[in-house]
Design an enzyme around this catalytic site. Sequence first.
Site, PDB file in Angstrom:
ATOM      1  N   HIS A  40      57.443  48.487 128.595  1.00  0.00           N
ATOM      2  CA  HIS A  40      58.790  49.049 128.369  1.00  0.00           C
ATOM      3  C   HIS A  40      59.228  48.875 126.897  1.00  0.00           C
ATOM      4  CE1 HIS A  40      58.573  49.128 132.734  1.00  0.00           C
ATOM      5  NE2 HIS A  40      58.263  47.847 132.687  1.00  0.00           N
ATOM      6  N   GLU A  77      63.482  42.893 131.396  1.00  0.00           N
ATOM      7  CA  GLU A  77      62.022  42.809 131.352  1.00  0.00           C
ATOM      8  C   GLU A  77      61.439  43.117 129.965  1.00  0.00           C
ATOM      9  OE1 GLU A  77      59.959  45.400 134.068  1.00  0.00           O
ATOM     10  OE2 GLU A  77      57.998  44.746 133.332  1.00  0.00           O
ATOM     11  N   HIS A 132      53.867  42.575 131.908  1.00  0.00           N
ATOM     12  CA  HIS A 132      55.069  42.984 132.641  1.00  0.00           C
ATOM     13  C   HIS A 132      55.595  41.807 133.462  1.00  0.00           C
ATOM     14  CE1 HIS A 132      54.966  47.495 132.280  1.00  0.00           C
ATOM     15  NE2 HIS A 132      53.754  47.196 131.837  1.00  0.00           N
ATOM     16  N   GLU A 209      51.752  41.263 136.187  1.00  0.00           N
ATOM     17  CA  GLU A 209      53.156  41.058 136.535  1.00  0.00           C
ATOM     18  C   GLU A 209      53.308  39.538 136.551  1.00  0.00           C
ATOM     19  OE1 GLU A 209      55.215  43.496 136.805  1.00  0.00           O
ATOM     20  OE2 GLU A 209      54.356  45.212 137.879  1.00  0.00           O
TER      21      GLU A 209
HETATM   22 ZN    ZN Z   1      57.293  46.564 134.010  1.00  0.00          ZN
END
Ligand code: ZN
Length: 245
Positions: A40, A77, A132, A209
């Site tokens: 992102h 995030e 992430h 993640e």
């Molecule tokens: Zn993400």
Amino acid sequence: MNVVKFLVAALLLLCSSAVAPASAAGGPLAGKIIGIDPGHNGRNWSDPSYLNHKVWNGREWESCDTTGTETNGGYPEPSFTYSVARNLAALLTAEGAQVVWTRHSNDGVGPCVDRRAKILNNGHADVSIDIHADGGPSGGRGFAILEPVADGPNNKVIASSERFGRVVRGSFVRMTGMPISTYDGNNGIAHRSDLAGLNLTTQPKVLIECGNMRNSSDAAMLTSKVWRHRAAKALADAITRFLTT
Ligand code: ZN
């Protein structure tokens, strides 16, 4: 401290700082190129039409990018991924590696997910990682590693990505205290065919993640500067193991 002692101490300091870059250049990752993709971007929210335009992810059309998730306390995030990435880059550089980035700040928009994959491919990275944190069910905990599924462009790096994923899982368990995901994948490993970053990669790559931002125990770790440095150390450890053993 007398003058002689002072001069000796100063000389030692000078020598050790002069030697540091040379030892980094000869470090365990000398000559290696590592791709880092912090997921992102900090201002993705400001340009929804750019964010929502479709890009080809190797199998299907996918949105250019998303804003990412956040903790219930509002820690976004993109800030998390960029923080871990910066820590990781510093550690890898100290080991002699060169780093290729998909973005150099946290106050921009994009790039799109297909472009991120191409930046790392074109940078000839020996291995790459997409960083992430998840927005999972609030009762679910832990980290998961997403791995590519063969689809053409990535065919040659499926086996190596599998091995890299196992090494990352081992280092993350050993060094971060974050549990393996209780809700995603099988023993922390999930195969995904819907992500440009994994579909289009031509180098060994996984997406991690690092935890679940919507779970309060995980969020306490993800929002800690000390923990983020620990996570970066675990990723650096995994990358070094993967490339040197
Ligand atoms: Zn993400």
